[in-house]
Structure formats: structure tokens, C-alpha cells
Design an enzyme around this catalytic site. Structure first.
Site, PDB file in Angstrom:
ATOM      1  N   GLU A 146       0.882  -1.168   0.000  1.00 49.74           N
ATOM      2  CA  GLU A 146       0.000   0.000   0.000  1.00 49.74           C
ATOM      3  C   GLU A 146       0.914   1.210   0.000  1.00 49.74           C
ATOM      4  O   GLU A 146       1.543   1.530   1.005  1.00 49.74           O
ATOM      5  CB  GLU A 146      -0.914  -0.026   1.233  1.00 49.74           C
ATOM      6  N   CYS A 205      -2.062   8.961   2.694  1.00 47.58           N
ATOM      7  CA  CYS A 205      -1.955   8.503   1.308  1.00 47.58           C
ATOM      8  C   CYS A 205      -3.254   8.709   0.541  1.00 47.58           C
ATOM      9  O   CYS A 205      -3.234   8.967  -0.661  1.00 47.58           O
ATOM     10  CB  CYS A 205      -1.578   7.023   1.274  1.00 47.58           C
TER      11      CYS A 205
END
Length: 453
Positions: free
Chosen positions: A227, A261
């Protein structure tokens, strides 16, 4: 020793002991040795322990939130919410793990053929500093309920938070040979991937580091979930509920001082409402208060490190030099610590630094668009593909967007967020594999076919 700087003051915090390579290998050996007994527990037994972990997290949430504020600058009110969400994640997999991993009968020429999902073994989680409790639980809860044992390599920025988190597991009754924290420097951590008893790797962090870790895991034929970074687009159409949209966009961009993010980073606004939106965002950004994250009256704390702040300011400066207008923020504060003001860059275009690169801080890029088709083109003009969002009341626009946006998740008239019930992950430079949801729990199991004559 792991040296940590308090980002609010710029002063050193007490150093934390660090493991040597030999000591770290011994911890992995110990956790690998615990695999057989942990796998042998029933799903109900593992679920009961995860529920106990959730209770310990809630009991300890004020301490964990305070450690996050000290070590990486997260506002205490956000830290408290992070711990609550992490406890929910543990409870979610305690409740649903058995159903997600139940055997599935498949028809064949056998009298009985089916697929089952046994665990792989010991999984290594290499985790970042920006959400040190949530991202740990996102890794640990599904892996543990599936029967894996876990070693967690927390970021060196948050050693005390990570240590306290693992203590919650032990107080809940999880054995020390089932979960352990590797307090090591990053150069030692990279060697852990090659440990023969590490069977899989989960990594959350930058795209550049993810490439290295993916290569190393692949060389050992070890599955990995990555990720990574994001440059998430948000499309705002003139028919949207503007007040709600602008509140949510501001929240998304400013959570954790923009160090997320999946935050909105590139906003595309329909031309007819462009000036109105820019002014409304300027007003919202101007009202945000930066300061000590332990003071709950502040909206934003500092960035986690000086180098992160300096890199962000360079991206802002380059964008302004290339023709962007800065409506608020954009300057380096003279105060101590690693603060950066909420910054609104408008008239952004492809080629500008804050458009092309991930901005990991409280900076929003705003670009006018004439049509939804053009917005979709610009939204997809990125190497990243983590999250995306659109605000509109038009079903036709929604349908077009969800069929064309290239990202791991899409939010319509809402915030892109991680949720234990839904898979999370990206494409391109945002990584591969999925965490959370029923999909995430199956990343670190053996999809095993059983054929009985």
C-alpha cells in the site's frame, strides 16, 4: 538506539533501544516457533483474543494518542479516533474471520472437492509512522485471525507507540511468540525480508521503498501486499452540494496535517463555480489553527520530520514558479518544530510539481475544468492509483466517473477512507494487493484445493 525528534519542538525525545540483526532474527525465530500452536487454536479462540485486544486498546487509547502526538505530531483528538477505529478492526475480524475463510465446495470429478484457506506462517509487516496504530491493526487483525503469526517492524519515528501497542496484545493474552515488534533501524529491517521463516510481507509506505521491497520479496518467492503513495484526484461538479463537498474536501486534505496517502490532493473544479470554490476553500483554510497536537483546540499538528516539511515546501515553491497562484499558506513558519501552514494552490496544471508528485502535507492543488471528460482525463494522468472521488448529483456523471476513474477505490459524494469492511489498496505506483474486507484476509492464506475420490 532509535533517535526520535519531537516534531512539535524540534527537540530530541529520549532514545529507544534498538535490536541488532542477530536479536531481530531471534525474535523472528521465536514468533515462527509459535505458529504451530497458534494455528492449532480454533477460530473462536483467536477471535476471543482479538476482542480482548480491542478492549485493551480502548483502555489505553489516551496513552497511545499522547505517544503519537509526541513522536509524529498527530493531534490528540485524531489519535483517539485512530485507536477507536483500530479496536473496531480487531472486533470486525473477530466476528467475520470464520465466515471469510470458510471452505468452499467446487464441483469436479471428485466425490467431494473444495477449497480451504489455511495460514501461510509468519508474516512480516513493515509499517509507516503516519497512522502507527491503525495501520498496525489493519495488518495484524486479519493475519492473526487467519492463523498466521506476525512480526511488526514499526517506523523508527514511533518506537514508544509501537512498543505500547504490542503491550496491549500481551495484556489481552496474545502470546509473545505470536506477535512481536521489531525495534530496528530501516537498514536492518530490509534484511528481515530474507529471513527463511518469513513467509510473506506487508508494506505500507512510499512508492520508491515499495519497489525495493517488492523486488526483494519476489526474489524469495514470497507474496507481498504493498500500500504505497497516492496523488488522489477529486472532481467537483457545479451541481454538487458545495457546502458539504468543501467541508469534506478540507477535512480530507488536512487530516493528520495532510500526511495521508488517501487524502484529496488534486481537486478539479467545473469552471462555472471555480472562483466561488477557490474563495470558499481560502476561507476554510485560513481558519485552521496549527499548533501543539496535544492541545485539542488545534486543527493541525506539525509534519513528522524536517525533511518532509522541506520537501513539501520545495514542491509548493516550484509550482508557484511555474505559474500556480497561492491563495493561502505557502511559507515556512519561523516557529520551532516542523509545522507547515494549510496551503491552497490554484490554477494548477499538468507539469507542475504539486500536480505531478505526491504532496504529503496540508497542500491542495486546484485546477479548473470545462467538462467531466476533461476532468477524468486529468484525474487519470498520474502514475498513482490509490483513491479518487467525485461530487455531483447527476447519475449519468456518477456512472461515467466510476467506469473511467483508474484507482483502487472511488468515493461518490463522500470522503475516500479505509474501512475494515471494505478492501483497500491501489494500482500502478500505489501498489498491489488488498488489505481489509473479505479480500484482504485472503492475501496471506494458502488457497488450497482438496480433491477426494
Amino acid at each position: 538506539m532509535l533517535e526520535v525528534i519531537n516534531p512539535t519542538t524540534g527537540q530530541a525525545l529520549p532514545p529507544s533501544p534498538a535490536l541488532t540483526l542477530e536479536q531481530a532474527n531471534a525474535v523472528i525465530d521465536k514468533v515462527a516457533d509459535g505458529f504451530v500452536s497458534w494455528r492449532g487454536k480454533s477460530m473462536a479462540e483467536r477471535a476471543a483474543l482479538l476482542n480482548a485486544v480491542a478492549a485493551e486498546l480502548r483502555e489505553d487509547k489516551a496513552v497511545l494518542a499522547d505517544f503519537m502526538a509526541l513522536e509524529m505530531g498527530k493531534p490528540v483528538k485524531e489519535g483517539l479516533a485512530e485507536v477507536e477505529k483500530s479496536a473496531w478492526c480487531a472486533e470486525y475480524y473477530a466476528e467475520n474471520g470464520a465466515a471469510f475463510l470458510s471452505s468452499e465446495t467446487l464441483e469436479s470429478d471428485a466425490s467431494h472437492s473444495y477449497v480451504q484457506y489455511p495460514p501461510l506462517g509468519t508474516v512480516l509487516g513493515i509499517l509507516p509512522w503516519n497512522a502507527p496504530v491503525w495501520l498496525a491493526l489493519r495488518f495484524l487483525a486479519p493475519a492473526l485471525i487467519a492463523g498466521n503469526t506476525c512480526v511488526m517492524k514499526a517506523d523508527p519515528n514511533v518506537p514508544t507507540t509501537a512498543s505500547r501497542l504490542v503491550e496491549c496484545f500481551y495484556r489481552a493474552g496474545v502470546p509473545e511468540n505470536v506477535v512481536a515488534n521489531l525495534a530496528v533501524a530501516n537498514d536492518v529491517a530490509s534484511k528481515m525480508i530474507d529471513h527463511p521463516k518469513v513467509k510473506a510481507v506487508s508494506f505500507t509506505g512510499s512508492s520508491r521503498a515499495g519497489q525495493t521491497i517488492a523486488s526483494q520479496a519476489a526474489a524469495g518467492l514470497k507474496p507481498a501486499v504493498l500500500e504505497l503513495g497516492g496523488s488522489d484526484p477529486c472532481i467537483l461538479m457545479a451541481d454538487a452540494d458545495l457546502e458539504k463537498a468543501l467541508d469534506v474536501i478540507t477535512l480530507s486534505r488536512m487530516i493528520n496535517a495532510g500526511q495521508s496517502c488517501i487524502a484529496v490532493k488534486r481537486l478539479f473544479v467545473e469552471q462555472s463555480i471555480y472562483d466561488e470554490v477557490c474563495e470558499a476553500l481560502r476561507e476554510r483554510f485560513s481558519k485552521l489553527k496549527c499548533g501543539d497536537p496535544r492541545d485539542e483546540s488545534n486543527n493541525l499538528g506539525p509534519l513528522a520530520r524536517a525533511d518532509l516539511r522541506d520537501q513539501l515546501h520545495q514542491q509548493v515553491s516550484k509550482s508557484i514558479e511555474a505559474g500556480a497562484r497561492c491563495l493561502v499558506g505557502g511559507d515556512l513558519p519561523s516557529r520551532s518544530g516542523f509545522f507547515y501552514p494549510p496551503t491552497l494552490l490554484v490554477d494548477m496544471q499538468p507539469g507542475m510539481a504539486a500536480f505531478e508528485e505526491e504532496t504529503f502535507g496540508p497542500v491542495l492543488s486546484v485546477t479548473p475544468i470545462q467538462t467531466l471528460e476533461k476532468a477524468l482525463e486529468l484525474a487519470n494522468a498520474t502514475e498513482y492509483g490509490l483513491g479518487a472521488s467525485i461530487w455531483t448529483r447527476s447519475q449519468a456523471s456518477i456512472d461515467l466517473a466510476v467506469n473511467h476513474l483508474q484507482s483502487g477505490q472511488i468515493a461518490v459524494n463522500g470522503i475516500v477512507k479505509s474501512d475494515p469492511r471494505l478492501p483497500s489498496g491501489g494500482i500502478g505506483r500505489s501498489g498491489y494487493g488488498r488489505e481489509l474486507g473479505p479480500q484482504g484476509i485472503r492475501e496471506f492464506v494458502n488457497v488450497q484445493q482438496i480433491w477426494i475420490a
